[in-house]
Design a protein around this motif. Structure first.
Motif, mmCIF file in Angstrom:
data_model
loop_
_atom_site.group_PDB
_atom_site.id
_atom_site.type_symbol
_atom_site.label_atom_id
_atom_site.label_comp_id
_atom_site.label_asym_id
_atom_site.label_seq_id
_atom_site.Cartn_x
_atom_site.Cartn_y
_atom_site.Cartn_z
ATOM 1 N N GLU A 35 0.285 -1.177 -0.277
ATOM 2 C CA GLU A 35 -0.182 -0.078 -0.034
ATOM 3 C C GLU A 35 1.301 1.403 -0.190
ATOM 4 O O GLU A 35 0.181 2.354 0.692
ATOM 5 C CB GLU A 35 -0.580 0.303 1.277
ATOM 6 N N PRO A 37 1.938 4.791 -1.354
ATOM 7 C CA PRO A 37 1.067 5.962 -1.735
ATOM 8 C C PRO A 37 1.429 6.097 -3.171
ATOM 9 O O PRO A 37 0.678 7.426 -3.504
ATOM 10 C CB PRO A 37 1.141 7.504 -0.647
ATOM 11 N N ASN A 38 2.735 6.054 -3.706
ATOM 12 C CA ASN A 38 2.111 6.460 -5.415
ATOM 13 C C ASN A 38 4.192 5.318 -5.488
ATOM 14 O O ASN A 38 5.063 4.559 -4.984
ATOM 15 C CB ASN A 38 2.727 7.502 -5.654
ATOM 16 N N ARG A 64 -1.473 1.812 -2.654
ATOM 17 C CA ARG A 64 -2.901 2.189 -1.923
ATOM 18 C C ARG A 64 -4.301 2.415 -2.937
ATOM 19 O O ARG A 64 -3.222 2.479 -4.065
ATOM 20 C CB ARG A 64 -2.944 3.531 -0.889
ATOM 21 N N ASN A 65 -5.389 2.242 -1.957
ATOM 22 C CA ASN A 65 -6.744 2.053 -3.304
ATOM 23 C C ASN A 65 -6.314 1.042 -3.889
ATOM 24 O O ASN A 65 -7.644 0.783 -4.739
ATOM 25 C CB ASN A 65 -6.780 3.505 -3.990
ATOM 26 N N GLY A 66 -5.287 0.608 -3.866
ATOM 27 C CA GLY A 66 -5.488 -0.691 -4.669
ATOM 28 C C GLY A 66 -6.657 -1.890 -4.163
ATOM 29 O O GLY A 66 -6.973 -1.956 -2.994
ATOM 30 N N SER A 67 -6.911 -3.114 -4.776
ATOM 31 C CA SER A 67 -8.098 -3.644 -4.648
ATOM 32 C C SER A 67 -7.123 -5.128 -2.845
ATOM 33 O O SER A 67 -6.164 -5.064 -2.929
ATOM 34 C CB SER A 67 -8.322 -5.079 -5.044
ATOM 35 N N LYS A 68 -7.556 -5.104 -1.710
ATOM 36 C CA LYS A 68 -7.176 -5.959 -1.021
ATOM 37 C C LYS A 68 -8.175 -7.224 -0.815
ATOM 38 O O LYS A 68 -7.492 -8.105 0.075
ATOM 39 C CB LYS A 68 -7.042 -4.917 0.445
ATOM 40 N N SER A 76 -14.898 -4.236 -3.330
ATOM 41 C CA SER A 76 -14.599 -3.773 -3.652
ATOM 42 C C SER A 76 -14.814 -3.193 -4.996
ATOM 43 O O SER A 76 -14.735 -2.013 -5.964
ATOM 44 C CB SER A 76 -13.530 -2.428 -3.414
ATOM 45 N N THR A 77 -14.069 -4.546 -5.414
ATOM 46 C CA THR A 77 -14.336 -4.749 -7.233
ATOM 47 C C THR A 77 -14.507 -6.419 -7.601
ATOM 48 O O THR A 77 -14.282 -6.691 -6.785
ATOM 49 C CB THR A 77 -12.428 -3.789 -7.268
ATOM 50 N N GLN A 85 -5.207 -7.387 -11.306
ATOM 51 C CA GLN A 85 -4.184 -6.622 -10.432
ATOM 52 C C GLN A 85 -2.907 -7.447 -10.104
ATOM 53 O O GLN A 85 -1.658 -6.969 -10.184
ATOM 54 C CB GLN A 85 -4.870 -5.277 -9.643
#
Length: 278
Positions: A35, A37-38, A64-68, A76-77, A85
């Motif tokens: 996770e 940030p970039n 961060r903000n990828g599928s967990k 979420s996806t 991913q």
């Protein structure tokens, strides 16, 4: 002799790039992190690992903000997106020399009437394919579901061992999740999977009202009546083969460095009481 290793999780700094140096403990064997940030922060971390010659594993998602949680069912996806991913991460991280990728699997939001074993095996087939194709170990971490549902951990416990063994995948045991799911029966649950455990996420649990947080393991918790006992679990896990013990508390309880260090040394002394190669 079991050559266990000790690692630090990026959770201890919430993968804050300004605090990467805090992950490189003096005598640590590896770092597990995810996770970012970039991409820039990820490559900055890689540079530090190379400079300090410390191996790393990645707790998916890489960014961060990828599928967990979506490898089996949508949280979420869509699962197909989550699996794509993961495959992209495997391709990249294999080239970069990551020790492993860790994924939340099996994760179920709660009880389901679907064919659970079929669903898990379908996921195992895909994870095994990715692991083989990109030559990078994939570690599966069973997780609590929504509102602390223990169904995912229970479904894994009921999954046929002969089917699991077909796919050559290892497990991560999250001590906090397993304690919340199984309580005093935790060692009984772990016994079935003893030969397949590769990573252990170490932390205790502290409650704030209805919420809880991951706190460092520490010997003072063993008899204070407020926390789970951990020592007997560590003794059991020390009998497994070449475990990566990852210290995965979060900073929310503001533990002192000395408190964390005491818990770390206590853990090492339990896990490696009779080592002769140190």
């Amino acid at each position: 002799m079991n050559k266990h290793k000790f690692g630090v999780s990026g959770s201890t700094i919430l993968t804050n790039p300004e605090k990467f140096d805090e992950l490189f403990w003096d005598d640590i064997d590896l770092i597990e992190i995810g996770e970012f940030p970039n991409k820039t922060s990820f490559h900055a971390f890689l540079d530090l690992c190379r400079k300090k010659q410390i191996p790393f594993g990645v707790h998916s998602p890489l960014l961060r903000n990828g599928s967990k949680y979506d490898l089996l069912e949508k949280v979420s996806t869509e699962p197909i997106v989550a699996r794509k991913q993961l495959e992209k991460e495997a391709a990249l991280l294999s080239r970069l020399g990551a020790e492993y990728i860790l994924v939340h699997f099996p994760y179920f939001k709660g009880e389901t009437k679907e064919d659970v074993n079929g669903k898990i095996e379908n996921g195992l087939q895909e994870l095994s394919r990715i692991q083989t194709e990109y030559s990078i170990p994939i570690i599966c971490e069973p997780k609590l579901g929504i509102e602390r549902s223990a169904k995912g951990i229970q479904y894994l416990d009921s999954f046929p061992m002969e089917k699991w063994e077909k796919y050559n995948l290892k497990l991560c045991i999250d001590i906090g999740d397993y304690l919340l799911a199984t309580g005093d029966e935790i060692v009984t649950y772990l016994e079935k999977w003893k030969e397949h455990i590769k990573v252990v996420h170490l932390h205790n649990v502290a409650y704030e009202g209805n919420r809880y947080m991951w706190i460092p393991v520490h010997p003072s918790h063993e008899d204070d009546g407020n926390h789970f006992k951990i020592a007997h679990i560590l003794r059991f896990l020390s009998q497994c083969k070449e475990i990566h013990f990852i210290f995965e508390h979060t900073p929310h309880s503001n533990p002192s460095k000395e408190f964390v260090r005491q818990g770390y040394m206590w853990t090492r002394n339990i896990v490696r009481p009779s080592r002769t190669d140190e």
